[in-house]
Design a protein around this motif. Structure first.
Motif, PDB file in Angstrom:
ATOM      1  N   TYR B  34      25.539 -36.175  11.400  1.00 58.99           N
ATOM      2  CA  TYR B  34      25.402 -36.413  12.773  1.00 58.99           C
ATOM      3  C   TYR B  34      24.688 -34.413  13.291  1.00 58.99           C
ATOM      4  CZ  TYR B  34      27.771 -39.671  13.523  1.00 58.99           C
ATOM      5  OH  TYR B  34      28.519 -41.389  13.416  1.00 58.99           O
ATOM      6  N   ALA B  35      25.049 -34.356  12.063  1.00 61.47           N
ATOM      7  CA  ALA B  35      25.119 -32.756  12.321  1.00 61.47           C
ATOM      8  C   ALA B  35      23.510 -32.036  11.957  1.00 61.47           C
ATOM      9  CB  ALA B  35      25.900 -31.445  11.556  1.00 61.47           C
ATOM     10  N   LEU B  36      22.821 -32.980  10.610  1.00 58.25           N
ATOM     11  CA  LEU B  36      21.285 -32.704  10.318  1.00 58.25           C
ATOM     12  C   LEU B  36      20.246 -32.802  11.197  1.00 58.25           C
ATOM     13  CD1 LEU B  36      21.287 -33.525   6.576  1.00 58.25           C
ATOM     14  CD2 LEU B  36      20.665 -31.371   7.795  1.00 58.25           C
ATOM     15  N   ILE B  37      21.038 -34.080  12.532  1.00 52.55           N
ATOM     16  CA  ILE B  37      19.838 -34.828  13.173  1.00 52.55           C
ATOM     17  C   ILE B  37      19.770 -33.503  14.655  1.00 52.55           C
ATOM     18  CG2 ILE B  37      19.551 -36.536  15.038  1.00 52.55           C
ATOM     19  CD1 ILE B  37      21.283 -39.026  12.834  1.00 52.55           C
ATOM     20  N   ALA B  38      21.123 -33.118  14.713  1.00 46.83           N
ATOM     21  CA  ALA B  38      21.480 -32.522  15.930  1.00 46.83           C
ATOM     22  C   ALA B  38      21.083 -31.325  15.527  1.00 46.83           C
ATOM     23  CB  ALA B  38      22.945 -32.006  16.060  1.00 46.83           C
ATOM     24  N   LEU B  39      20.540 -30.708  13.654  1.00 42.27           N
ATOM     25  CA  LEU B  39      19.869 -29.636  14.211  1.00 42.27           C
ATOM     26  C   LEU B  39      18.219 -29.657  14.228  1.00 42.27           C
ATOM     27  CD1 LEU B  39      20.218 -27.207  12.221  1.00 42.27           C
ATOM     28  CD2 LEU B  39      19.850 -28.179  10.241  1.00 42.27           C
ATOM     29  N   VAL B 169      26.308 -30.445  -0.012  1.00 42.21           N
ATOM     30  CA  VAL B 169      25.262 -29.390  -0.729  1.00 42.21           C
ATOM     31  C   VAL B 169      24.376 -28.906  -0.310  1.00 42.21           C
ATOM     32  CG1 VAL B 169      24.367 -28.429  -2.384  1.00 42.21           C
ATOM     33  CG2 VAL B 169      27.405 -29.694  -2.707  1.00 42.21           C
ATOM     34  N   ILE B 170      23.321 -29.954   0.186  1.00 41.70           N
ATOM     35  CA  ILE B 170      22.186 -30.446   1.062  1.00 41.70           C
ATOM     36  C   ILE B 170      22.103 -29.649   2.349  1.00 41.70           C
ATOM     37  CG2 ILE B 170      19.557 -31.319   1.627  1.00 41.70           C
ATOM     38  CD1 ILE B 170      20.080 -32.849  -0.741  1.00 41.70           C
ATOM     39  N   VAL B 175      20.562 -25.846   5.668  1.00 42.78           N
ATOM     40  CA  VAL B 175      21.138 -24.094   7.136  1.00 42.78           C
ATOM     41  C   VAL B 175      21.320 -23.202   6.328  1.00 42.78           C
ATOM     42  CG1 VAL B 175      22.778 -23.321   8.102  1.00 42.78           C
ATOM     43  CG2 VAL B 175      23.130 -26.135   7.752  1.00 42.78           C
ATOM     44  N   ALA B 176      21.544 -23.221   5.475  1.00 47.68           N
ATOM     45  CA  ALA B 176      21.752 -21.071   5.358  1.00 47.68           C
ATOM     46  C   ALA B 176      20.420 -21.012   4.944  1.00 47.68           C
ATOM     47  CB  ALA B 176      22.338 -21.534   3.229  1.00 47.68           C
ATOM     48  N   SER B 177      18.679 -21.788   4.302  1.00 45.78           N
ATOM     49  CA  SER B 177      17.318 -21.594   4.180  1.00 45.78           C
ATOM     50  C   SER B 177      16.903 -21.179   5.596  1.00 45.78           C
ATOM     51  CB  SER B 177      16.799 -21.938   3.040  1.00 45.78           C
ATOM     52  OG  SER B 177      17.156 -23.679   3.977  1.00 45.78           O
ATOM     53  N   LEU B 178      17.480 -22.056   6.504  1.00 48.02           N
ATOM     54  CA  LEU B 178      16.811 -21.966   7.912  1.00 48.02           C
ATOM     55  C   LEU B 178      17.567 -20.751   8.869  1.00 48.02           C
ATOM     56  CD1 LEU B 178      17.239 -25.779   9.384  1.00 48.02           C
ATOM     57  CD2 LEU B 178      15.037 -24.207   9.651  1.00 48.02           C
ATOM     58  N   ALA B 179      18.352 -20.286   7.996  1.00 51.38           N
ATOM     59  CA  ALA B 179      19.370 -19.219   8.850  1.00 51.38           C
ATOM     60  C   ALA B 179      18.491 -17.624   8.579  1.00 51.38           C
ATOM     61  CB  ALA B 179      20.745 -18.578   7.885  1.00 51.38           C
ATOM     62  N   ILE B 259      22.159 -23.208  16.281  1.00 53.58           N
ATOM     63  CA  ILE B 259      21.854 -23.963  14.688  1.00 53.58           C
ATOM     64  C   ILE B 259      23.785 -23.961  14.175  1.00 53.58           C
ATOM     65  CG2 ILE B 259      21.897 -24.064  12.482  1.00 53.58           C
ATOM     66  CD1 ILE B 259      19.150 -23.393  14.117  1.00 53.58           C
ATOM     67  N   PRO B 260      24.907 -23.375  14.180  1.00 50.31           N
ATOM     68  CA  PRO B 260      26.660 -23.193  13.674  1.00 50.31           C
ATOM     69  C   PRO B 260      26.915 -24.102  14.673  1.00 50.31           C
ATOM     70  CG  PRO B 260      25.706 -20.409  13.564  1.00 50.31           C
ATOM     71  CD  PRO B 260      24.583 -21.560  14.755  1.00 50.31           C
ATOM     72  N   GLY B 261      26.188 -24.180  15.827  1.00 39.64           N
ATOM     73  CA  GLY B 261      26.999 -25.123  17.000  1.00 39.64           C
ATOM     74  C   GLY B 261      26.789 -26.660  16.426  1.00 39.64           C
ATOM     75  N   ALA B 262      25.907 -26.578  16.000  1.00 43.28           N
ATOM     76  CA  ALA B 262      25.288 -28.358  15.976  1.00 43.28           C
ATOM     77  C   ALA B 262      26.505 -28.748  14.023  1.00 43.28           C
ATOM     78  CB  ALA B 262      23.913 -28.284  15.562  1.00 43.28           C
TER      79      ALA B 262
END
Lengths: 359, 317
Positions: B34-39, B169-170, B175-179, B259-262
């Protein structure tokens, strides 16, 4: 030249305030009603009546319901399918518990259950707007879908989990169930749709409708002028859900004949939303245009290629239809975001000044 | 009845801690998806204010492209690169043919246009790849399969699928690389500027069209990753499109622009609905997973309408 109000003088308030103040409009509406009542049933074949005319009228009513909420009161809803389902299941329960009461009464009553459901799920609209509200109406959509699957009482403990319409008669004619012909069904649907459309038209012209539009245009200003948002918003939800509920009940009783919960899925909600937006938000005539466009276009696309001699597999046709509809919707939103109703308006304006380009 | 609602589920949780952990883990993994889709939603919403309903179908489409290319005889890694290329093309096409002509329209029109795109992509995807579910090429992509079991306490047993661990992990890496991308690169800064104020961004020479194509591409890559993870757990099928709507309550919980919220919202929804389904679902006949997330969001809206991390206070009347 063809559509001009010049020379039509109003001498009474009643004449000034009538629904169609222009003579040409009155003639046009009369002609359309005449065709719908006296020509279509005698000219059209059974396929046209049951696969095009009846669902078109029913979905137009659902679109009017959504348009009241989204187009006139400005509250975005994605739960239309759920509210239609509430109407359908309420009507089914009523018709099986009280089989002696005329079916039309059940259909008109079942909308009240949908209206109650709409008011409950409309409560969050007092605090939130826009996309946030869309999520709460999605909650309604999925919650009702779940109810239709998980509460066996709603479908009378049928083994199939679907509701099957009993054969009911009205004035001695079978109007529902598999034995009913398309013409009696068409007349019942047409009568209800005309009745409710006239009612809604007058609601919109009156005090409540104006309050809805004030809330839509600027809620704070509306509140300052004495419109109570609580009543205005909840009444919009109630009227909208009532119309959707009636449409849902007719959808099962006069079109589908039997329905599974998936008939009222989110797809239906989107379909009705498309009808409202392509037809034109905030326009009643647009609802009919939108419903016709979205309902008839896929049928034409499916029937078209074989008719002109291009053989096409049924499966491919479905996929291509989906693609074309998606592309058309996007194209339409780009070219005319105000919908078919605006095109109609432009056309009338052109007729008014014809043969000159502008007046 | 009260006992069944307020006492029994907790008693079950305490008496079988291993089962509780298993449930939480399942919810955690669903929450990551869900988080990935929300992202993907958040990326596009931040940059262009478009609420992208098509994110769900983009996930399916990306997954189908990958599998379809592999079936056509392309090696797995080349297929992956080609699928990324297809998502780039899609992003450019969306920007050029949908977003650019629709600039400055009200948000409901933009929303509808993405639903129109959804229809188009469903038809296109089925036309090209066929409608039946496909098996994700998990092993060919070098993703782990199998599972390990951990013993907890006396006789408890918790089973973790390796692919789920890989998904977690992915997701973290992504998220880290997006940040990093948002904070450290030139394009990332331009993206944030556009998110803040379109006109101001344009006046300092940032091309909106270019930025939009880039965010749609980024959302496409997120969609591809989601598609791989989802496909590895079940199949790549069009049913995912409805599941993707779960991203909406996630966004409400986390805030539309965070993004952290997602991520946090996704995990809360995922774990919450799994626990609700397992422990409270049987009371009402099960299957409450389909709407529990929306109800959680609904209740949440009443108390904190801007979400956990959202900045914007939404208008009230």
């Amino acid at each position: 030249m063809f559509y001009r109000e010049a020379g039509q003088f109003k001498t009474t308030y009643a004449a000034d305030q009538q629904v169609f103040p222009i003579l040409q409009d009155r003639i046009g509406v009369a002609v359309i009603l005449f065709i719908a009542i006296a020509v279509v049933p005698f000219v059209a074949n059974d396929f046209f009546m049951s696969a095009i005319a009846i669902p078109f009228l029913i979905l137009a009513l659902a679109t009017i319901g959504l348009n009241v909420l989204t187009g006139y009161a400005g509250q975005l809803s994605l739960g239309t399918g759920g509210f239609m389902g509430v109407g359908a299941y309420a009507c089914y329960k009523l018709a099986t518990i009280f089989p002696d009461v005329p079916i039309v009464a059940h259909i008109l009553l079942s909308g009240i259950f949908a209206a109650a459901a709409g008011v409950v799920f409309g409560l969050p609209s007092l605090r939130i707007k826009g996309l946030y509200l869309a999520v709460t109406t999605l909650a309604a959509q999925f919650f009702f879908e779940w109810c239709f699957i998980r509460i066996p009482w709603l479908y009378n403990y049928n083994a199939s989990g679907a509701i099957e319409v009993p054969g009911l008669t009205l004035l001695g004619v079978t109007v529902t169930g598999p034995a009913a012909g398309s013409i009696p069904r068409y007349y019942v649907v047409l009568a209800i749709v005309i009745l409710l459309t006239v009612l809604v038209k007058n609601l919109l012209r009156g005090r409540i409708g104006r309050q809805w539009m004030m809330i839509r245009d600027m809620d704070i200003a509306a509140e300052l002028m004495g419109v109570r948002p609580l009543y205005a918003k909840l009444s919009a939800f109630a009227v909208s859900s009532y119309l959707c509920g009636v449409a849902g009940a007719m959808f099962v009783f006069f079109y589908l004949g039997a329905a599974e919960p998936s008939a009222f899925s989110i797809t239906l909600s989107f379909q009705v939303l498309f009808m409202a937006i392509l037809g034109g938000l905030g326009s009643l005539v647009g609802c009919f245009f939108g419903a016709a466009f979205i309902w008839i276009l896929p049928i034409l696309l499916r029937a078209g290629p074989p008719m002109i001699g291009i053989p096409i597999a049924a499966e491919t046709a479905t996929h291509v239809t989906s693609m074309i509809i998606g592309a058309l919707i996007v194209a339409f939103l780009i070219l005319e975001p105000h919908g078919l109703a605006r095109l109609w308006q432009i056309g009338k304006e052109k007729l008014r000044v014809w043969p000159f380009p502008y007046a | 009845m009260l006992y069944q609602i307020f006492v029994d589920p907790f008693a079950q949780m305490v008496s079988m801690p291993d089962f509780l952990i298993q449930v939480i883990w399942e919810g955690f993994v669903a929450g990551i998806l869900y988080a990935l889709i929300a992202l993907g939603f958040v990326l596009i919403f931040k940059a262009s204010g478009v609420f992208n309903f098509a994110q769900g179908i983009m996930v399916v489409f990306a997954g189908l492209t990958l599998v379809g290319l592999h079936e056509a005889g392309v090696p797995a890694f080349l297929a992956l690169i080609l699928a990324i290329g297809v998502m780039a093309l899609l992003a450019i096409a969306v920007e050029r043919f949908v977003m650019r002509p629709l600039v400055n329209q009200p948000e409901i029109i933009l929303l509808m246009s993405t639903i129109g795109m959804t229809y188009f992509l469903i038809g296109f995807g089925e036309f090209v790849f066929g409608g039946e579910p496909k098996q994700m090429i998990t092993e060919e992509l070098g993703l782990p399969t199998g599972s390990s079991a951990f013993e907890i306490g006396e006789q408890g047993l918790v089973i973790l699928q390796h692919i789920d661990i890989a998904a977690a992990v992915i997701a973290i890496i992504m998220v880290a690389s997006l940040a990093l991308f948002f904070n450290k690169t030139r394009i990332g800064r331009a993206l944030r500027a556009v998110a803040d104020d379109h006109q101001a961004a344009q006046s300092v020479g940032i091309s909106l069209n270019q930025i939009w194509a880039i965010v749609w591409f980024a959302a496409g890559i997120v969609a591809l990753a989601t598609g791989i993870m989802w496909g590895a757990r079940s199949d790549v099928s069009f049913a995912l499109e409805i599941v993707a709507l779960k991203a909406l309550p996630v966004l409400i919980l986390g805030g539309f622009t965070s993004i952290p919220g997602a991520i946090v919202g996704g995990l809360i929804i995922g774990i919450g609905e799994k626990i609700g389904e397992i422990y409270w679902g049987p009371l009402v006949g099960g299957g409450i997973e389909s709407w529990l997330a929306y109800m959680i969001a609904l209740v949440f809206l009443l108390f904190r309408p801007q979400g956990l991390f959202g900045e914007r206070i939404i208008e009230r009347v």
